[in-house]
Design an enzyme around this catalytic site. Sequence first.
Site, PDB file in Angstrom:
ATOM      1  N   ASP A 290       0.503  -1.241   0.161  1.00 58.77           N
ATOM      2  CA  ASP A 290       0.402   0.117   0.496  1.00 58.77           C
ATOM      3  C   ASP A 290       0.711   1.358   0.066  1.00 58.77           C
ATOM      4  O   ASP A 290       2.226   1.370   0.174  1.00 58.77           O
ATOM      5  CB  ASP A 290      -0.882  -0.076   1.457  1.00 58.77           C
ATOM      6  CG  ASP A 290      -1.867   0.796   1.076  1.00 58.77           C
ATOM      7  OD1 ASP A 290      -2.102   1.516  -0.068  1.00 58.77           O
ATOM      8  OD2 ASP A 290      -3.344   0.540   1.820  1.00 58.77           O
TER       9      ASP A 290
HETATM   10  C1  BGC Z   1      -5.003   3.228   0.355  1.00 53.75           C
HETATM   11  C2  BGC Z   1      -5.149   2.262  -0.934  1.00 53.75           C
HETATM   12  C3  BGC Z   1      -4.801   2.939  -2.581  1.00 53.75           C
HETATM   13  C4  BGC Z   1      -3.832   3.191  -2.408  1.00 53.75           C
HETATM   14  C5  BGC Z   1      -3.596   4.099  -3.951  1.00 53.75           C
HETATM   15  C6  BGC Z   1      -3.809   4.042  -0.083  1.00 53.75           C
HETATM   16  O1  BGC Z   1      -4.285   4.862   0.847  1.00 53.75           O
HETATM   17  O2  BGC Z   1      -5.170   2.620   1.498  1.00 53.75           O
HETATM   18  O3  BGC Z   1      -5.984   1.641  -0.543  1.00 53.75           O
HETATM   19  O4  BGC Z   1      -5.086   1.972  -3.357  1.00 53.75           O
HETATM   20  O5  BGC Z   1      -3.679   4.368  -1.695  1.00 53.75           O
HETATM   21  O6  BGC Z   1      -3.944   5.137  -4.167  1.00 53.75           O
END
Ligand code: BGC
Length: 747
Positions: A290
Amino acid sequence: MRPGKTIVTIMKNKLTLILLTIWVLPAFAQKDYTKEVEALLSKMTLEEKIGQMTLYTSGWDVTGPTLNENYKADIRAGRCGNIFNAHTAKYNRDLQRIAVEETRLKIPLLFGYDVIHGHKTIYPIPLAEACSWDLELIEKSARLSAREAAASGLHWTFNPMVDIARDPRWGRIAEGTGEDPFLGALMGAAKVRGYQGTDLSDPYTLMACVKHFAAYGAAQAGRDYHTVDMSERELRQTYLPPYKAAIDAGAASVMTSFNEYDGVPATGSKFLMDKVLRQEWGFDGIIVTDYGSVAEMIPHGFAVNGKHAGELAANATVDMDMQSGVFQNNLKQSVEEGKVSMKTIDDAVRRVLLKKFELGLFDDPYRYSNEEREKQEVFSDEMMQHARDAGRKSIVLLKNEPFNGQKLLPLAKTTRNIALIGPLTEAPEDILGSWHASGDASKAVTLLSALQQAVPGAKIFHAQGCSTESDDRSGFEAALNAARQADVVIMAVGENYRQNGEAASRSDIGLPGAQQALLEEIYKLGKPVVVVVMAGRPLTIGWMDENIPAIVNAWHLGTMAGPAITDVLFGDYNPSGKLVITFPRNVGQIPIFYSMKNTGRPFNANDKYTSKYLDVANTPLYPFGYGLSYTSFKYSDLKVSKPVIGFGEKLQVEVTVKNTGDRAGEEVVQLYTRDLVGSVTRPVKELKGFQKINLKPGESEKVTFTLTSDDLRFYTQAMEYKAEPGDFKVFVGGSSADVLEVGFELK
Ligand code: BGC
């Protein structure tokens, strides 16, 4: 490859091969690119390999704290092989050109984005859509989202989010399918099928990414990014099944989660990734972290510095570092020092390259960047119609009591004077929901404009009254004036799109701002009031439940929210949504979910020393599976085909459902079981099946379910996944709290 395609190509050559292909190809079969991958890998420098393990955001959208200003220079130098938050056919084509024309090996970029509930056309938030209990509809939303996004230069969506969530304080509850693992598994798999279809190289599909692995939804106290700690049994029993089902459906990638589990941040967890995901489940797709979560292992207190964090992630089989730049900056040194093996790097790069081949990017790196197609797909009629259909099927009618002797809903289209009050009556961005990404608010149809269209003959007195955030009451008078002139008042209250979603946990989940006060003032006028609640989570609406005759839970329904809601308010659609998440009476009851344990001192009103609160009931405000219709259904004659079954034998469960009202309606018939005694204690109810049926007035249907001992499996005291002999109960009904029951024995 799509089986059909293979057959046609081969047909020109050899008949025997045709038969073989038909026989051998599974539903999702990809061409074998091993040779191509190995040939490319053998030419790559270590820096280029690490580049393929690196994912950066473009300057377009940011969802976290770090922004790499140099992403274009990194692409050019082969130091970054993957980009997210970049979209539109033109923008991505230009970036792709850098990769395939200006880098040494011309490896195309992979473009990822959070296409969560639609790309431009926005469908209901996932929590809402799950309330349709309609797997086909859910699959279709994913398929249409993919079609729209895949024409805008995207290859990869960071969805489905399949985190089970039982704490509505957690803002990201909006992005998942609620509290139940059985339902979550089916819905996660449906989304993967919808996004990926049967062929990754199909330019109308996206590669899916199952997230957030694992148990991100169990953050302590519902505070986002907080610690997760639970038994391995609970992890495997409740939290892992949806990830597993999505992977079994063919999901090509998985995203790690921000949280720790059992003291280890998920992004560095050998247990979660290497043991469970890779070894036990045989997952050989891409594991991406993530946003910045590799570097976050430092503040977690698990890694000394970036280099150490990178080693922990890579050695736990992470393939791609999203945004922290740790792999890019440190992994080379870690390899040189022998802290990460060359084999580990090669395996990760293989997995990334393989998906790029399977997506067809080496055949045509621009196949997903098609400006003509983009123009045709975006906001197409089919998508807008589906948004409306999905919207109305996601609505849950929570209450519909008589006002002056007659049920308030549906409203008559002949109603002359309607007051429309509340901050969400005309809030185009809010109705799109918390993760509307590139959704276009200018295309969103609000409740106000839908109402004007639904009842063109009516006079609409509109006033926002207050905002969703501040305590300012200066708009109350205008709202009260509007209400005074009306025959009926429709109020749209709830949360704005920033009040749920990521980093939007709330400790008080009542109506925010001055909305509760506004509602109480309007109520005092004595007019019939219908409240439409728009929110990304269950709200604590006890006062509303006690005092307001009609409550429609309309979540955040997306681009066509307005028409979807008026379809229900005026009876053009008979509501059929059922809750996939328990509504608590107050925050103190949380966590509250239907599949709780009985305890050794189950509730007894006459015995002080039983499991209860002094100040609130044990029961929820609205239970899991609950939702009203404009008609009524009666359940009768619940039977099992035999009183005793053996292991491997089938049990038929049959029930009769009758539409006892005066309009056609859909009903979600739900089947739950209870294992009365186990080597570990078992929940009081577990969902094991459901069917959505459509009945005309007066019509009855016999609904049959088949259960086998496999459906009764759980993690036993010895951590074996199996059913144990003994007595069971089967419950069938229209909500988890309103069921018929019958018993049987497994011998
Ligand atoms: C979130 C994810 C997301 C990623 C990319 C993160 O802050 O937890 O769910 O896919 O950002 O945008």
